[in-house]
Design a protein around this motif. Sequence first.
Motif, PDB file in Angstrom:
ATOM      1  N   ARG A   1       0.847  -1.212   0.000  1.00 38.47           N
ATOM      2  CA  ARG A   1       0.000   0.000   0.000  1.00 38.47           C
ATOM      3  C   ARG A   1       0.879   1.258   0.000  1.00 38.47           C
ATOM      4  O   ARG A   1       0.630   2.192  -0.747  1.00 38.47           O
ATOM      5  CB  ARG A   1      -0.922  -0.005   1.220  1.00 38.47           C
TER       6      ARG A   1
ATOM      7  N   ASN B   1       1.102   4.034  -3.058  1.00 42.81           N
ATOM      8  CA  ASN B   1       0.878   5.469  -2.801  1.00 42.81           C
ATOM      9  C   ASN B   1       2.106   6.296  -3.145  1.00 42.81           C
ATOM     10  O   ASN B   1       1.989   7.364  -3.759  1.00 42.81           O
ATOM     11  CB  ASN B   1       0.496   5.692  -1.333  1.00 42.81           C
TER      12      ASN B   1
ATOM     13  N   GLU C   1      -6.528   5.799 -12.897  1.00 43.63           N
ATOM     14  CA  GLU C   1      -5.641   5.422 -11.788  1.00 43.63           C
ATOM     15  C   GLU C   1      -6.062   4.137 -11.052  1.00 43.63           C
ATOM     16  O   GLU C   1      -5.244   3.235 -10.867  1.00 43.63           O
ATOM     17  CB  GLU C   1      -5.538   6.582 -10.807  1.00 43.63           C
ATOM     18  N   ASN C   2      -7.326   4.059 -10.663  1.00 43.29           N
ATOM     19  CA  ASN C   2      -7.789   2.886  -9.909  1.00 43.29           C
ATOM     20  C   ASN C   2      -7.696   1.601 -10.723  1.00 43.29           C
ATOM     21  O   ASN C   2      -7.336   0.559 -10.195  1.00 43.29           O
ATOM     22  CB  ASN C   2      -9.236   3.085  -9.448  1.00 43.29           C
ATOM     23  N   GLN C   3      -8.042   1.719 -12.011  1.00 42.56           N
ATOM     24  CA  GLN C   3      -7.965   0.549 -12.896  1.00 42.56           C
ATOM     25  C   GLN C   3      -6.510   0.121 -13.050  1.00 42.56           C
ATOM     26  O   GLN C   3      -6.183  -1.068 -13.067  1.00 42.56           O
ATOM     27  CB  GLN C   3      -8.543   0.891 -14.263  1.00 42.56           C
TER      28      GLN C   3
ATOM     29  N   ILE D   1      -4.054   0.586 -10.896  1.00 43.68           N
ATOM     30  CA  ILE D   1      -3.568  -0.044  -9.654  1.00 43.68           C
ATOM     31  C   ILE D   1      -4.038  -1.499  -9.604  1.00 43.68           C
ATOM     32  O   ILE D   1      -3.244  -2.410  -9.379  1.00 43.68           O
ATOM     33  CB  ILE D   1      -4.074   0.719  -8.408  1.00 43.68           C
ATOM     34  N   ALA D   2      -5.333  -1.686  -9.821  1.00 44.38           N
ATOM     35  CA  ALA D   2      -5.903  -3.036  -9.721  1.00 44.38           C
ATOM     36  C   ALA D   2      -5.275  -3.972 -10.749  1.00 44.38           C
ATOM     37  O   ALA D   2      -4.886  -5.107 -10.419  1.00 44.38           O
ATOM     38  CB  ALA D   2      -7.412  -2.969  -9.915  1.00 44.38           C
TER      39      ALA D   2
ATOM     40  N   MET E   1      -5.986  -1.703  -1.824  1.00 45.62           N
ATOM     41  CA  MET E   1      -6.721  -0.532  -2.313  1.00 45.62           C
ATOM     42  C   MET E   1      -7.793  -0.066  -1.327  1.00 45.62           C
ATOM     43  O   MET E   1      -8.462   0.937  -1.574  1.00 45.62           O
ATOM     44  CB  MET E   1      -7.368  -0.854  -3.668  1.00 45.62           C
TER      45      MET E   1
ATOM     46  N   THR F   1     -10.701  -1.422  -0.630  1.00 46.73           N
ATOM     47  CA  THR F   1     -12.010  -1.446  -1.281  1.00 46.73           C
ATOM     48  C   THR F   1     -12.565  -2.879  -1.240  1.00 46.73           C
ATOM     49  O   THR F   1     -11.943  -3.758  -0.660  1.00 46.73           O
ATOM     50  CB  THR F   1     -11.892  -0.907  -2.731  1.00 46.73           C
TER      51      THR F   1
ATOM     52  N   SER G   1     -15.590  -4.582  -6.227  1.00 43.92           N
ATOM     53  CA  SER G   1     -15.086  -3.355  -6.846  1.00 43.92           C
ATOM     54  C   SER G   1     -13.782  -3.643  -7.596  1.00 43.92           C
ATOM     55  O   SER G   1     -13.572  -3.132  -8.708  1.00 43.92           O
ATOM     56  CB  SER G   1     -14.870  -2.307  -5.763  1.00 43.92           C
ATOM     57  N   VAL G   2     -12.931  -4.462  -7.005  1.00 38.47           N
ATOM     58  CA  VAL G   2     -11.666  -4.829  -7.661  1.00 38.47           C
ATOM     59  C   VAL G   2     -11.956  -5.610  -8.940  1.00 38.47           C
ATOM     60  O   VAL G   2     -11.350  -5.366  -9.987  1.00 38.47           O
ATOM     61  CB  VAL G   2     -10.771  -5.657  -6.697  1.00 38.47           C
TER      62      VAL G   2
ATOM     63  N   LEU H   1     -13.065  -3.191 -11.524  1.00 35.07           N
ATOM     64  CA  LEU H   1     -11.945  -2.365 -11.999  1.00 35.07           C
ATOM     65  C   LEU H   1     -11.054  -3.149 -12.967  1.00 35.07           C
ATOM     66  O   LEU H   1     -10.652  -2.622 -14.006  1.00 35.07           O
ATOM     67  CB  LEU H   1     -11.098  -1.883 -10.812  1.00 35.07           C
TER      68      LEU H   1
END
Lengths: 189, 180
Positions: A73, A77, A138-140, A142-143, A161, A163, A167-168, A171
């Motif tokens: 994590r 970040n 960004e989220n896509q 990362i996943a 993430m 979440t 959701s993962v 994504l």
Amino acid sequence: MTDLELLTKMAEGDVSAGRRFVDNHQVNVYNVCYSFLQNEHNAEDVAQEVFIEAIRNAAKFRGDSKLSTWLYRIAVNRSLNFLRDNRKRRFWIEIDSLFGIGGDPGDSKDQGPVSDDDLLEQQEQKLLIGKAIQALPENQRIAFTLNKLEDLPYAEVAEIMQTTLSSVESLIHRARVGLQKRLKNYYSN
Amino acid sequence: MNQLRVKQEIKPAMNCREAELLMVDFIAKQTPSDIPAALSEHLSSCSLCMRLYSNCIIDFKVLAAGRRIAPDPGFFDKLSVRLQSRPGLSIHKRKPVRRILHYSPVFLTAAASVILGIWIGSKWFILTQAGIETSNSLSSEERSGMVEAFASEMQLTDESTLALESYFIENENSDNYDAQ
């Protein structure tokens, strides 16, 4: 000795414990950073920052998740922050050239090792696959990176993430579709 | 029946879109044995997908060349040096200061030009105000003449008023005559 014990001892100044802790995790942390930054020097730089942050915040780690998940994590970040800073830095370099302060691109050597890598970074970004991954939201990104490139299970990606599992899944599905379209466009042109 | 069998043989088991999605899934897999049999089958029958897959794999190999499979022995020593040299400072925190120092000539020039503009503007304003005051004082001299002219005009008005008064008085007298 557990990872948490090693980290606590490292934070207290135990060199041998620190070396063991870093050796246990440095490959994974470095590879996560590299997947996001696509540059060896920057990945090494950010990976070191990840360990510094882990040492500083060793007392704050509550043990809710695995220590490796916590490190991932921080790595994600830190890497994303680095990319944002880099984008800002590039903006300032453009302002530089607008005012004529920057001069030759070779002049930027005095700005330190990060600027030194700009050419290499630009070459690497020419790789279409890297470009396609970086173009994802960004989220896509990362996943997708954590699951497909780092081979982490959905549950751990969700924990990193912070979440839900569904959701993962969503994504990653969207990332796959987005990448498929991008790659098709890039390579067919 | 025979035609149906021929069709089944020609048509690949997987369409191109499905194959492309699977390619994305297995982009990081370096060995061909990791690829599912269905995808391999499609790739062997579709040249477009095969070309796309080859390009992706080649690019990804170049991109993944910087990944590590074993720990770097010097990593901990570099980290220790970093921890000792900058205990309370991270690389990201130092950048804005450096940036401000780097851009100070530009900011100083901009600030100087703004201050110069304000100074010139204030000077111009003071000069303009003085000009207005000067023009006001000149007109006050002229104004005395104007006042005199106005007074004389008023005088005329007074005379005309007197004339009117006398006219009305006379008429009043004549009215009285009529009444009588």
